[in-house]
Scaffold this active site. Structure first.
Site, PDB file in Angstrom:
ATOM      1  NE  ARG A  18       7.816 -14.132 -24.532  1.00 50.14           N
ATOM      2  CZ  ARG A  18       8.331 -14.523 -25.693  1.00 50.14           C
ATOM      3  NH1 ARG A  18       9.505 -14.046 -26.086  1.00 50.14           N
ATOM      4  NH2 ARG A  18       7.697 -15.376 -26.458  1.00 50.14           N
ATOM      5  CG  ASN A  36       9.992 -16.458 -22.876  1.00 45.52           C
ATOM      6  OD1 ASN A  36       9.411 -16.001 -21.901  1.00 45.52           O
ATOM      7  ND2 ASN A  36       9.347 -17.017 -23.891  1.00 45.52           N
TER       8      ASN A  36
END
Length: 760
Positions: A18, A36
């Site tokens: 990320r 996520n």
């Protein structure tokens, strides 16, 4: 302005993915968000066509620990114009399919900080970042967020929070970020009265690392808590310490692995090839089997008795680096467990089970949620071959068609299971042998981990057809249980891994496998036709011999040697002289050979044609060993002996219809012994004989197959595998899936998928 939905599947959680996406979005003027999810990493990206294309191109160079399986994109209509790019809170709504990231060895950046006196993490034994540290071993459930890991009890200090929120910091959104102020701490303790354990572990230890170093330097054995469990550690140059460890652990000859402080030290002890060096330094940081360097300064006769291979591992956690940097000698590095039981993950069981083995413990106050062993690999023909798949390697395997949810339970030894779930196929880490309740419970708990993570209720199982394998006890009530023959599963593991879709000659050599006729198989030649994928044809096999006394013959290989003499000489055996005959008479009396011969002639003993047992038989006959103390010892010793021989021919053999006779081989081996031939040459001739037999069978059936696939535990023998590859083209071996019983579950899962595909 384009709005794009992106779903990235693979090892993309817990590996800094990320933050990587965030930085790429900022660099390419992309607005939107990343988060996520239970399926992977979801991105909503908004930008110009050129910027979107550049953004997607950046995924060709993901973080080092990431492994992208697929990238799915979809252009959508959006009424929202995003003004920036953000990392959003994880989404836990969808069906869980995201991968659990493996544990990753300490990266170079963290190592540099560890030894930088100006850095706030100087000598801090839990230094990590988005590129390294615990993942699988500390996760409680997906998605991979701090609250779902063993780090949930450690609140980040202000400095660590600042790093966590800084896009330019490599700890940006690192879920395990911590430092001396806020993270776990080391504890050094004696193995003392367990009643005082809780209070003692909750007090500050003074100089725990230095105390451990002093203990090792003084010849003591310590239990060291690593990423996935405890290891037993002592000075590998201290003869007395190693002898004490062997005596206390009741491990007389099984080799120990060695931890070297760096690659330079490793090269002093072993001949490290370029491929082996890459494996040792890789993020997986496995134990690598290497050829011993004869100009060494360690007692190899105590570390790897009678072998010319050494298992070497480099430090892969900050604790290891700190220990090795100051001790300056190689360390014995072996799993902390009772032989045959799982690796121990908590101090309570170190005390209960190993208090008489280790003197001290270097531990810490963060839990290991999921215990996992070190992986074991070797380099063969410039390729990695995994022999024990565990820490560092991801669970998802991309070799199977994914349809129905089920669990393949694997074998009794070197157990793994394979789980098909939510259109994902995953191979568990190595779980060991299931001969005791602790190991069976460990397998049960690991199955529970996977089924819980993915919210699955599974009632389809497949297992080995052996009627007494204990893992069948793991099958739930009201479930369907399917079975498959052991050696067919070995073959299918190779076919699945290498995606073979043509007629195949499978050569399966191992120690034990329940045959269709109820006998023990292990020297098999099987034909496989993908047009009839649920069947095999057994076209050739080694002749049966008896296990005198049943399973006692596997532990007391003198009985196997005696059976070899019975096969070679019949009732003339009473006129010959051999060391093992004298040994059996000394133990069982003058009538021992007569009693054993009657067992042989009765035809009531278990029958076996295993190549693993044949290695045992040859080793005891040629006096390469007196007894066997661990599984595969005879094969490993014969391989080590054979590698020093220049012999290029083998022994005579006969093939009668489908049966490969071993009488002629045994007679010539015994003749060589009588003529005082070198044991090294006898061992090499035996290896060459096996290869010659393979070549002969291959020629006899040349019109019935297009390629050869080899599998089974005997092909852990590097010399045997190399000799076969030198004389055969178009041959496939297991590489990422273990060729030993650790790969059985993959073959079982492949069979189950084929069965489901055919609606059977």
């Amino acid at each position: 302005m384009i709005t794009l939905e992106v779903l990235i599947v693979g090892i993309v959680q817990g590996v800094g993915f990320r933050p990587f996406v965030y930085k790429s979005a900022i660099n390419n003027n992309i607005n939107g968000f990343v988060k996520n999810t239970n399926k992977g990493v979801y991105i909503l990206a908004q930008g110009s066509k050129e910027n979107i294309e550049s953004f997607l191109d950046s995924f060709n160079n993901p973080p080092q620990a990431a492994q992208i399986e697929s990238i799915n994109t979809k252009t959508i209509m959006s009424h929202t114009l995003y003004k920036n790019f953000q990392i959003e809170k994880s989404d836990n709504k969808d069906t869980k399919t995201a991968d659990i990231a493996p544990d990753i060895a300490m990266c170079d950046d963290c190592k540099e900080e560890l030894f930088d006196k100006q850095n706030k993490r100087y000598l801090y034994p839990f230094t990590s970042c988005t590129n390294c540290g615990g993942r699988y071993s500390i996760i409680k459930e997906l998605p991979y967020d701090r609250d779902n890991t063993a780090m949930d009890i450690f609140a980040m200090c202000d400095d660590c929070k600042e790093e966590y929120n800084d896009i330019n910091n490599r700890r940006f959104h690192s879920q395990i970020n911590c430092c001396k102020k806020c993270g776990p701490r080391l504890i050094f303790t004696e193995i003392f009265d367990y009643n005082n354990l809780d209070s003692s572990l909750n007090i500050e230890s003074i100089n725990p690392l230095q105390n451990a170093i002093n203990a090792i330097n003084n010849g003591h054995i310590i239990a060291l808590k690593g990423l996935g469990g405890y290891t037993l550690v002592c000075d590998a140059t201290n003869n007395k310490a190693i002898k004490n460890l062997r005596a206390r652990k009741k491990r007389p000859t099984k080799p120990f692995a060695i931890m070297c402080k760096d690659i330079s030290m490793a090269k002093l002890l072993a001949k490290i090839s370029k491929q082996e060096e890459e494996l040792l330094l890789s993020p997986q940081a496995p134990i690598v089997l290497c050829d011993i360097n004869k100009s060494h300064n360690i007692p190899l006769h105590l570390i790897a008795p009678n072998l010319n291979k050494l298992g070497i591992i480099l430090p892969y956690t900050p604790i290891h680096h700190l220990l090795c940097s100051q001790i300056q000698v190689p360390l014995i590095f072996t799993s902390a467990n009772i032989s045959g039981e799982p690796i121990i993950k908590d101090f309570k069981n170190i005390y209960k089970k190993l208090q008489h083995v280790c003197d001290y413990a270097l531990t810490y106050n963060r839990d290991i949620i999921n215990p996992i062993d070190d992986s074991l690999v070797r380099a063969i023909n410039n390729q990695m071959q995994i022999l024990r798949r565990a820490r560092g390697f991801n669970n998802t395997i991309n070799t199977l068609n994914k349809e129905q949810n089920f669990i393949a339970l694997g074998a009794e030894q070197k157990n793994t299971f394979c789980i098909n779930i939510n259109n994902k196929t995953m191979l568990s880490p190595h779980l060991g042998d299931l001969y005791n309740i602790e190991s069976l419970n460990n397998a049960k708990e690991t199955i529970r981990l996977f089924t819980k993570q993915y919210n699955a209720n599974i009632n389809e199982f497949i297992a080995d057809m052996h009627p007494l394998y204990s893992n069948k006890k793991l099958v739930t009530e009201n479930s369907n249980l399917h079975t498959i023959q052991h050696h067919f599963a070995h073959l299918l593991s190779n076919i699945a891994e290498n995606k073979i879709n043509k007629k195949t000659l499978g050569i399966i050599f191992d120690g034990t496998g329940y045959g269709l006729d109820g006998n023990i198989w292990g020297g098999e030649f099987l034909l496989y036709d993908p047009k009839q994928p649920l069947k095999f044809r057994r076209i050739a096999f080694f002749e049966n011999f008896y296990l005198l006394g049943g399973e006692k013959a596997i532990k007391d290989i003198r009985r196997l040697g005696l059976e070899g003499l019975f096969l070679a000489f019949g009732n003339q055996v009473f006129q010959i002289q051999h060391k093992l005959i004298d040994s059996l008479k000394d133990e069982f009396g003058e009538n021992a050979i007569d009693i054993f011969y009657k067992q042989h002639k009765s035809g009531k003993m278990p029958r076996c044609n295993s190549i693993g047992r044949l290695f045992d038989m040859v080793a005891i006959l040629c006096n390469a060993v007196d007894k066997q103390s661990y599984e595969g010892e005879c094969g490993m010793i014969l391989e080590s002996l054979a590698e020093t021989s220049n012999i290029t021919h083998g022994y005579s053999f006969k093939i009668n219809n489908q049966t490969i006779s071993i009488k002629e081989i045994l007679l010539e081996i015994i003749k060589d012994i009588h003529n005082k031939e070198s044991i090294n040459d006898i061992a090499k001739k035996f290896h060459i004989t096996l290869v010659n037999i393979i070549n002969e069978i291959s020629k006899l059936y040349a019109n019935e197959y297009e390629c050869i696939a080899i599998s089974g535990g005997c092909f852990q023998n590097k010399l045997l595998t190399n000799l076969i590859q030198q004389t055969n083209k178009n041959i496939y071996i297991n590489k990422k899936i273990p060729c030993n019983d650790g790969g059985i579950s993959v073959g079982q899962a492949y069979y189950m998928n084929l069965k489901n595909k055919m609606n059977l």
